[in-house]
Design an enzyme around this catalytic site. Structure first.
Site, PDB file in Angstrom:
ATOM      1  N   GLY D 150      17.404  42.998  49.366  1.00 45.86           N
ATOM      2  CA  GLY D 150      17.025  43.919  50.425  1.00 45.86           C
ATOM      3  C   GLY D 150      16.104  45.006  49.896  1.00 45.86           C
ATOM      4  CB  CYS D 151      13.568  47.114  51.597  1.00 42.93           C
ATOM      5  SG  CYS D 151      14.493  47.485  53.101  1.00 42.93           S
TER       6      CYS D 151
END
Lengths: 343, 343, 343, 343
Positions: D150-151
């Site tokens: 995920g970012c």
């Protein structure tokens, strides 16, 4: 004096501005707020910006019965839907300022061409007044129904009418290149209005003939008795508020146009013609009900006129309140700002 | 093959883009970076975006001696200052792509009128080529000095030239309403370019005659043999990159213009004529070297042509690299993107 | 009743807001506007947003003699410069609201550490009142000199003080992660405040200890009698107005914090504690003098408190007018909006 | 060498970036593009930014049969939907980089708690590799299934892991205050993602525990063998791209942290530890696959670490391509930029 008011269609962007302006207005008092899709919710749930007396009001449905003590109704509803609410309000003896296009076109064919709709109550068109306040003050004062002008037409007609009246403009070659902030596109959830699609991008749209072109032509003609044709190209710009219309014109005596416009608006608090050679910015009118106009003569026969408004104020809710002030004999500036917040 | 390159004026926005493009280019290699005011600093101190091989280079002064092994010089310096560096580089036997206006005007009087400067080396004008690549490819391939076109002229000439060549456009009534992102105004510290002054505002500027109007007229004429007059109104828009020119035209056979343009550019990788009825957005070209063009005929005799570029790429550094590719016989697309980042 | 006012330092962003607010205020009347660098110009030349009565006033120099009929002076001048103007105004018998930091620090060593300046008139510190209005109303009413709080401290102290007073917060582990719109950085022409440098970017700054950290610690301590330490990291965000402080806290009975804050501010028009579980947005306070607070308990001993203000209003000029209202016994809400414009 | 690739879920923002990157990649070639809702359309109709070879491809349905010659599949589909496509691709013998969360959580209970979904193929979890490339290179090279991080976790784990490995961080008091551009919220048409709602506003969200908090805790633990708890508060910021995580930490020997991080990443092209005392900006990584890290020691026991990434590149599609490069033994930097466009 407190005048009871209803706002129908109060959770879009023009509705939100009406609530903000009216809750701070010394003479109007909102008694009734309605919205189709958000009925049953509290105003502050849908508009977190509102913390004034309306914040805790519950949104009714737009076709609910209006309270008895409402004297004035603002309709900020979709085209055609608005007409029905207007009719009901007029029948109940209320005054109405309609922010939709439903009563802007005395010429029914134009309405039909521009909006693709059959008008439900054409018989009401005769009694409505097109509320470009500076040019319609006396009629606005007498009518029960004001058709509040569109944003683009407001930004174009204000600079154009005085020039047309003096027969200085060649009416067959008017080119209007207009730029609007994104709030003009409304609050509906659409992919192409997402932040990431609008931000850092711009585009022309609405060709070959945007709805507001009919409105401009019809009223430029009606106010000045000339047959006016416009080529109108609107653009969407990555900013929330602000409308700038660049009007490319041919005509005569262009060197005099600045003084024609200055004279025409010298006593108008909401129209400001800038000093010769200055051009307006939308930032200088954001949050205000002011229109700013700049004029540059390119030659004796060619000129550029630029006008700026806040599309949600002088282009919508601000002018609506201005008209309401006139309808009730109040100070026309009540509840409206001529200053912008900077920055 | 590695071709040694110098960039003079490398810390402004066009310089920054040149470094980014050239450090990722398969054939050019930056050997020398110079900047007037920032000399002595490391590139990454002034341009935190650069982490490639140039990041640790120290900025020289723009008038330092060029390294022996440099074959190509990009000059991204202020007007007039550029000419001196160009002269030095040519004298030293280098090829030059000049991003200033100094060699864009074969007509010296235009240069003087537009920039208010005396040209220091008018004798060089004869040997420079105006690098609107798609229309100057053969000459660019042969010259030592490319005058890289201005951003506005690029966005206007690409759509206009094929139509003018077919004699479809009335050359006395061309109106260009152009909108530019703010990066076009450069990196100098000025109050009116501050974030808070530009954000949420827009304005027209540059009237009565912006510098680039001369450039458009001169080259529209030179390419097509017609006497072309433009009325040109540029605007500054609250976005970083992107340029959109809305060109309002009179002429004939407007229904055919779309196919004229489609045919003219069908083999050009960096010019894309959109399907009939579609209008371009600047977001679709941001970060790319592409120009997108849309055409709408309003009648047989009236049309609107809209073009979009990234003002720092096809409008400046991208086209500069495109020209350099041609000058050295490389694949014209080397190191350039036709895709934009979305969003 | 009309109270004559002077604004010294009237062409920066807080000065511009003071003019906008005061020209629309029912009781204050601007008689004198001054600015160092712009003296001699008309207000509307420097602030195109102003079209009200001040628009045509000529800017004086900040150290000119104040008119006799001025009763109140707002000083929106740089730190240290402000102190001199404050002294002169007090000596002339005027009341003063000072928007600089010069009178915010009873502890001179803090002032010196934070601002790196010697204080020119330390003897005046004893008579000044720190104007966090909701917590200083009675003292503000009695003083001639209000030190208007900094923007970050306002956004932090409003939610923190009631919790500290109840001894619910562990005072050694307070972490404040604050985000500010760019208008907080002022109107000086600096490269790193250019539109293109700020837009589409964000950054932390001000480490290891930003000036406002001292102010927070000093006043959190003074109001609650505790020794408060904060770790404060501010960030600059690509928007014009708006400040959001995320306060990460340890303590006890965190489930009760929402009601502690709700109770503390239930009668305050300018502080709004959102319903449990809701978090504020800066958009909902933009253009208003409101502070919005949201509280989320993560456990009995851990909570996050988020507050939002408009940095130029409740964080500067709005609170200054609120204090002025109190100083002159006016309705505290006079001339101030609790609603934001949406969008 | 050309490796055939399919992208499933290619019209969202991460899909758009995959197309842009892969069409310019020297070794991968897109053979198959699929999207649920847009199937049947041409890519350029849905993504006007794409003018490369994929532009004219027709979008298939995400559950269509994959072409025989595809060797690698990128799944950029919604959580849970992705797992099904991943299973099919693996069964057909393809390698997969999955950008959803479906294979990020070896601990199924975390997955369930964070996403509220039953995992359809838990048996596949054992064979997936969490692709934080810099810390998983060897495993990525051997697996058929990469779970792309995920970012937010990418922006947090990169700076945190080296410090945790040295046991310098107090693992019970980690506070992460993260700010994300709006592209992280995706391309679905929602009112609260409209331009006018996001622009000029910011807010915290995702409390009490955002999905990515589990991911951070799980992997910080897995990589370092410690029990890590984070308090994580994300914010949405009015910009398109960019993620900044401010990590507030307690620990020991904070003065040494800068060199610990510098040493850890000195050979990593995509992780850049800034010089001591410097703080990163997201603008410097926009459009690049770079992570920039700044460290400030507040005392021997307290520090602030700030990291910046482009959420769509190192935070999504860029890292996905980086992982694909590793999976196929290519130069890890192929097709990826370490420079950002400035501005």
């Amino acid at each position: 004096m407190s005048i009871g008011v209803a706002v129908l269609g109060s959770t879009g962007y023009t509705g939100a501005e009406l609530i903000r302006l009216l809750d701070a207005h010394p003479h109007f008092e909102i008694l009734h707020l309605a919205a189709h899709s958000q009925a049953g919710k509290k105003v502050s749930e849908v508009l977190p910006s509102i913390a004034s007396q309306s914040a805790n009001k519950t949104l009714a449905k737009a076709d609910d019965v209006l309270p008895h003590d409402v004297e004035l109704v603002f309709t900020a509803l979709p085209h055609a839907a608005a007409a029905k609410s207007v009719k009901k309000a007029l029948d109940a003896g209320k005054k109405v300022v309609d922010l939709s296009a439903d009563f802007r076109h005395p010429n029914l064919i134009n309405y039909q061409d521009a909006y693709g709709l059959e008008h439900p109550f054409p018989e009401l068109l005769g009694s409505s007044v097109y509320g470009l306040t500076e040019h319609a003050r006396e009629d606005v004062a007498k009518t029960n129904l004001v058709a509040n002008p569109g944003c683009y037409p407001t930004s174009v007609l204000l600079p154009l009418i005085p020039l047309l009246k003096q027969k200085l403009v060649e009416t067959s070659s008017i080119i209007i290149d207009a730029k609007s902030g994104t709030s003009g596109a409304g609050r509906a959830a659409k992919t192409d209005l997402l932040y990431c699609e609008i931000n850092e991008s711009m585009a022309a749209y609405g060709l070959p003939k945007h709805r507001h072109a009919w409105e401009m032509e019809e009223w430029a003609g009606a106010y000045t008795g000339q047959d006016v044709q416009v080529r109108f190209v609107p653009h969407i710009i990555p900013m929330t508020r602000g409308m700038l219309s660049t009007i490319h014109l041919n005509g005569k005596k262009c060197e005099q146009w600045h003084s024609v416009l200055s004279d025409a608006y010298q006593d108008e608090p909401f129209v400001n013609v800038l000093p010769l050679g200055k051009l307006p910015t939308t930032g200088a009118v954001k949050g205000s009900n002011r229109c700013e106009i700049g004029v540059v003569a390119l030659s004796e026969a060619e000129a550029v006129v630029v006008s700026c408004i806040d599309n949600l104020l002088k282009g919508a809710s601000g002018q609506a309140v201005q008209n309401a002030n006139v309808m009730f004999g109040l100070d026309e500036m009540s509840g409206l700002s001529i200053n912008a917040a900077w920055p």
